[in-house]
Design an enzyme around this catalytic site. Structure first.
Site, PDB file in Angstrom:
ATOM      1  N   HIS A 183      38.748 -10.467  -6.650  1.00  0.00           N
ATOM      2  CA  HIS A 183      37.614 -10.215  -7.546  1.00  0.00           C
ATOM      3  C   HIS A 183      37.119  -8.780  -7.469  1.00  0.00           C
ATOM      4  O   HIS A 183      35.960  -8.490  -7.786  1.00  0.00           O
ATOM      5  CB  HIS A 183      36.467 -11.187  -7.246  1.00  0.00           C
ATOM      6  CG  HIS A 183      35.836 -11.752  -8.486  1.00  0.00           C
ATOM      7  ND1 HIS A 183      34.746 -11.181  -9.095  1.00  0.00           N
ATOM      8  CD2 HIS A 183      36.149 -12.826  -9.258  1.00  0.00           C
ATOM      9  CE1 HIS A 183      34.409 -11.879 -10.167  1.00  0.00           C
ATOM     10  NE2 HIS A 183      35.246 -12.882 -10.291  1.00  0.00           N
ATOM     11  N   HIS A 284      42.646 -15.337 -18.391  1.00  0.00           N
ATOM     12  CA  HIS A 284      41.410 -15.611 -17.656  1.00  0.00           C
ATOM     13  C   HIS A 284      40.527 -16.488 -18.529  1.00  0.00           C
ATOM     14  O   HIS A 284      40.333 -16.208 -19.710  1.00  0.00           O
ATOM     15  CB  HIS A 284      40.728 -14.277 -17.353  1.00  0.00           C
ATOM     16  CG  HIS A 284      39.401 -14.363 -16.702  1.00  0.00           C
ATOM     17  ND1 HIS A 284      38.219 -14.258 -17.408  1.00  0.00           N
ATOM     18  CD2 HIS A 284      39.047 -14.508 -15.402  1.00  0.00           C
ATOM     19  CE1 HIS A 284      37.193 -14.334 -16.577  1.00  0.00           C
ATOM     20  NE2 HIS A 284      37.665 -14.485 -15.356  1.00  0.00           N
TER      21      HIS A 284
END
Length: 384
Positions: A183, A284
């Site tokens: 992330h 995503h």
């Protein structure tokens, strides 16, 4: 061909922005313009679209896409591209519904009958990773994605990385494949160590091992690990993607977000470019039902699509301003997971039926979502 009569948008819990486009003959389509934490900015862009595109031909999807990109002088970026995504997806849905065919037929037809999927589990806390992974397995998933760390600093103790390997080992022991999402929280000194630490457990990929703007660092890291490297949720067009394909930085999996890159039109183009570089597409999508349905249409019709993220089955409390994605559709079976796959269906447009009454009800007074972020032990900010 019928012209666009209205463009509406709806802020819906927990943090999504739905878009509805209707033409003068009453045909309609739904899109999703979600940009987590920035709804008001996207809504402002959608207001400008209303002023510009009402009266334009709804059938001219590419012409409208190009007009957004080229006529505003300032191009791209997460806000404009997310607003464009909502409009673009809705126009594709409208066209499919008007012609009574699925979007994957408009894109050239199916290349597969079912789409492989994975679910997010969080998993950055040892006490919850096994419970969450077992729950996903019971839902029919064979793969998950988990966070690598919570709040690792710029240069932290190497021992702070050990938990990530232990948690990955726990998930793998359940017979699940797992991607590990850094992330962008971890800086290069720690990311290099963590990638090496995870290699024996053979994760599907490491996602955003560094922030995408740290291009040189990703190039260096890609030469230090055998694990496939994935990124793309913070890239917003084919031009953003281009430098990662035509470079020494080995990117194995691109993860564009259909609600952030300009919708179906741009994700399709990104996938085609990536195929020429032998790079896979795994969009995503920890977002709403419309974005997921659009991604599944791409998955059905795109040769180098390998797996799809989905957030189905996270049951939120609607009274607290949250809800599961299936609450917004009247045909939740569209998203059914079986043996790690979702079947490709042939319903018109996106294939889902939005519960418009519910959308309109919950959007009234819905508050814009804000990220709580992460703060380290020293009080310094960490990446969300």
């Amino acid at each position: 061909m019928p012209a666009i009569a209205s463009i509406e948008y709806f802020r819906v819990p927990p943090r999504w922005l739905y878009v509805k486009v209707t033409d003068v003959e009453g045909n309609f389509g739904w899109g999703e313009a979600s940009l987590e934490g920035h709804s008001e900015a996207v809504e402002g862009a959608l207001e400008s679209f209303k002023a510009r595109f009402i009266g334009w031909e709804a059938n001219d999807i590419e012409h409208i896409w190009q007009a957004v990109w080229r006529l505003g002088f300032y191009r791209g970026g997460p806000v404009l591209q997310s607003a464009l995504s909502g409009l673009d997806i809705a126009l594709w849905d409208l066209k499919g519904r008007r012609l009574n065919i699925p979007i994957h037929d408009l894109l050239g037809g199916k290349v597969r009958n079912k789409v492989k999927v994975y679910a997010w589990i969080g998993g950055d806390r040892p006490d919850s990773v096994k419970v969450q992974a077992e729950a996903r397995k019971a839902q029919g998933f064979k793969a998950v994605k988990m966070n690598a760390t919570a709040d690792i600093g710029w240069l932290d103790s190497p021992a702070s990385l050990d938990s990530a390997a232990e948690r990955l080992a726990t998930v793998k022991s359940l017979g699940l494949d797992a991607g590990v999402d850094f992330h962008g929280r971890i800086h290069k000194p720690m990311a290099k160590q963590l990638a090496k630490l995870l290699e024996p457990f053979r994760p599907l990929f490491i996602e955003e091992p560094l922030l995408s703007e740290n291009y040189e660092g990703i190039e260096e890291l890609s030469n230090l690990t055998s694990i496939p490297i994935a990124l793309g949720e913070r890239l917003h067009s084919r031009w953003d993607v281009k430098k990662f394909l035509n470079s020494k930085a080995t990117i194995d999996i691109l993860q564009p977000d259909i609600s952030h890159v300009g919708g179906i039109s741009e994700l399709r183009r990104i996938a085609a470019i990536a195929e020429a570089y032998d790079v896979a597409i795994a969009p995503h999508c920890p977002l709403g039902s419309i974005a997921l349905a659009a991604c599944l249409q791409i998955g059905a019709s795109t040769p180098n699509h390998v797996i799809q993220e989905m957030s189905i089955g996270i049951h939120y409390n609607v009274e607290a301003g949250e809800e599961d994605i299936t609450s917004y559709v009247t045909n939740p079976e569209f998203f059914a997971v079986k043996d790690g796959f979702v079947e490709v269906t042939n319903g018109p447009g996106l294939g889902i039926e939005i519960d418009e009454d519910f959308v309109r009800t919950v959007s009234k007074g819905a508050k814009a979502w804000r990220s709580g972020g992460f703060v380290g032990e020293d009080g310094g900010l960490r990446e969300w």
